[in-house]
Design an enzyme around this catalytic site. Sequence first.
Site, PDB file in Angstrom:
ATOM      1  N   GLY A   1       0.707  -1.222   0.003  1.00 18.19           N
ATOM      2  CA  GLY A   1       0.017  -0.022   0.055  1.00 18.19           C
ATOM      3  C   GLY A   1       0.940   1.357  -0.193  1.00 18.19           C
ATOM      4  O   GLY A   1       0.809   2.157   0.978  1.00 18.19           O
TER       5      GLY A   1
ATOM      6  N   SER B   1       0.626   3.851  -2.483  1.00 20.22           N
ATOM      7  CA  SER B   1       0.145   4.492  -3.184  1.00 20.22           C
ATOM      8  C   SER B   1      -0.322   5.957  -2.358  1.00 20.22           C
ATOM      9  O   SER B   1      -0.490   7.030  -3.156  1.00 20.22           O
ATOM     10  CB  SER B   1      -1.065   4.287  -4.044  1.00 20.22           C
ATOM     11  OG  SER B   1      -2.179   3.857  -3.075  1.00 20.22           O
ATOM     12  N   SER B   2      -0.439   6.030  -1.069  1.00 17.80           N
ATOM     13  CA  SER B   2      -0.709   7.142  -0.584  1.00 17.80           C
ATOM     14  C   SER B   2      -0.239   7.014   1.084  1.00 17.80           C
ATOM     15  O   SER B   2       0.128   5.836   1.441  1.00 17.80           O
ATOM     16  CB  SER B   2      -2.164   7.562  -0.435  1.00 17.80           C
ATOM     17  OG  SER B   2      -3.091   6.561   0.138  1.00 17.80           O
TER      18      SER B   2
ATOM     19  N   SER C   1      -0.991  -1.893  13.044  1.00 23.57           N
ATOM     20  CA  SER C   1      -2.245  -2.057  13.893  1.00 23.57           C
ATOM     21  C   SER C   1      -2.958  -0.503  14.000  1.00 23.57           C
ATOM     22  O   SER C   1      -2.592  -0.029  12.927  1.00 23.57           O
ATOM     23  CB  SER C   1      -1.993  -2.759  14.913  1.00 23.57           C
ATOM     24  OG  SER C   1      -3.138  -2.618  15.937  1.00 23.57           O
TER      25      SER C   1
ATOM     26  N   TYR D   1     -13.476  -2.141  12.236  1.00 24.79           N
ATOM     27  CA  TYR D   1     -11.930  -1.665  11.976  1.00 24.79           C
ATOM     28  C   TYR D   1     -11.148  -2.346  13.167  1.00 24.79           C
ATOM     29  O   TYR D   1     -10.261  -2.717  13.203  1.00 24.79           O
ATOM     30  CB  TYR D   1     -11.838  -0.197  11.915  1.00 24.79           C
ATOM     31  CG  TYR D   1     -10.600   0.193  11.625  1.00 24.79           C
ATOM     32  CD1 TYR D   1      -9.736   0.043  10.522  1.00 24.79           C
ATOM     33  CD2 TYR D   1      -9.788   1.067  12.591  1.00 24.79           C
ATOM     34  CE1 TYR D   1      -8.458   0.452  10.181  1.00 24.79           C
ATOM     35  CE2 TYR D   1      -8.831   1.306  12.383  1.00 24.79           C
ATOM     36  CZ  TYR D   1      -7.827   1.026  11.394  1.00 24.79           C
ATOM     37  OH  TYR D   1      -6.688   1.662  11.177  1.00 24.79           O
TER      38      TYR D   1
ATOM     39  N   SER E   1     -10.721  -6.008  13.225  1.00 27.39           N
ATOM     40  CA  SER E   1      -9.542  -6.256  12.307  1.00 27.39           C
ATOM     41  C   SER E   1      -8.242  -6.155  13.009  1.00 27.39           C
ATOM     42  O   SER E   1      -7.259  -6.835  12.732  1.00 27.39           O
ATOM     43  CB  SER E   1      -9.870  -5.684  10.611  1.00 27.39           C
ATOM     44  OG  SER E   1      -9.421  -4.247  11.055  1.00 27.39           O
ATOM     45  N   LYS E   2      -7.988  -5.006  13.693  1.00 27.11           N
ATOM     46  CA  LYS E   2      -6.545  -4.502  14.169  1.00 27.11           C
ATOM     47  C   LYS E   2      -6.357  -5.340  15.260  1.00 27.11           C
ATOM     48  O   LYS E   2      -5.272  -5.821  15.720  1.00 27.11           O
ATOM     49  CB  LYS E   2      -6.644  -2.928  14.406  1.00 27.11           C
ATOM     50  CG  LYS E   2      -6.677  -2.275  13.162  1.00 27.11           C
ATOM     51  CD  LYS E   2      -5.531  -2.431  12.167  1.00 27.11           C
ATOM     52  CE  LYS E   2      -5.539  -1.607  11.082  1.00 27.11           C
ATOM     53  NZ  LYS E   2      -4.406  -1.787  10.084  1.00 27.11           N
TER      54      LYS E   2
END
Length: 264
Positions: A7, A9-10, A125, A139, A142-143
Amino acid sequence: MVILITGISSGFGKAMAERLSSEGHRVYGTHRKDCERIAGVHYIKAEVTDEASVQAAVQEVLDAEGRIDVFINNAGMGIGGPLEFCSLEDASRQMDVNWMGMVRFLHQVLPVMRKQGGGKIICFSSIGGLMGLPFQGLYSASKFAIEGYCEALRLETKDFGIKVVVIEPGDFATGFTAMRKSVDDAAVHAAYPKYAGSLASIEKDETTGLKPAYLAGKISKIIKKKNPAHHYVIASPLQKLAVFAKWLLPGKCFAAILSLYYKV
Ligand SMILES: NC(=O)c1ccc[n+]([C@@H]2O[C@H](COP(=O)([O-])OP(=O)(O)OC[C@H]3O[C@@H](n4cnc5c(N)ncnc54)[C@H](OP(=O)(O)O)[C@@H]3O)[C@@H](O)[C@H]2O)c1
């Protein structure tokens, strides 16, 4: 060092690629969308939810370099909303990108590091991986999953010279806020009247947050350490205090503080 970052791209990924490449590391990074290219950085198209795409990305680095010294699992996104109104597809998508995306990469990277006799795995995380944030429950889940996985992985791989580091950023101004998918319709706001105000306050904290270059500087130091810490909370003093308070305070007391802060 040969470094693979997901990741780039930003946001954090872009800032880390820029910083680490400028320091002379051989940086490979994955992206999906077309983006501004940083000179010297190798761009690889990859979708973290697609196993074949992940496998091809890792193979591309191995074909070019024959090794991976540092793997940084950074790619991720957020799905926000009252949990009652987050669909099962949302729940599954959130885990598929943030957690399974990391698992897919580690399945490819772990045998490489074990055979080469070591390496560093740095997984993103969040402070939301240390405390369940209201209206960011998918969210946070997931972390939390990343936290648990990395805790076990660290013990399993310590004999192979593999160091597993978890990064817990606080609020930073990146593309994350604009990319967040938020559950949003009149029925949701009618059922959870505090949701809109809470989300607005979260988004304000993010957009006025720290700059990703600050975090990239910290990562640059972490990868040079022979024995890095297991966790790095990279955040404002107030957010660091919140992490400490969670350890220190009785659960009900900490929940009352979070309720006040997030206006729930
Ligand atoms: N910003 C914060 O305040 C904050 C706080 C704590 C933790 N974090 C974590 O930091 C990490 C980086 O986020 P950021 O803030 O830098 O956000 P960002 O600017 O939106 O960058 C996210 C990166 O992840 C990539 N990505 C997203 N979904 C993907 C997918 N399905 N497959 C492949 N790549 C995907 C994006 O790639 P494309 O755009 O090319 O698709 C982008 O390069 C995330 O894990 C996030 O949870 C952020």
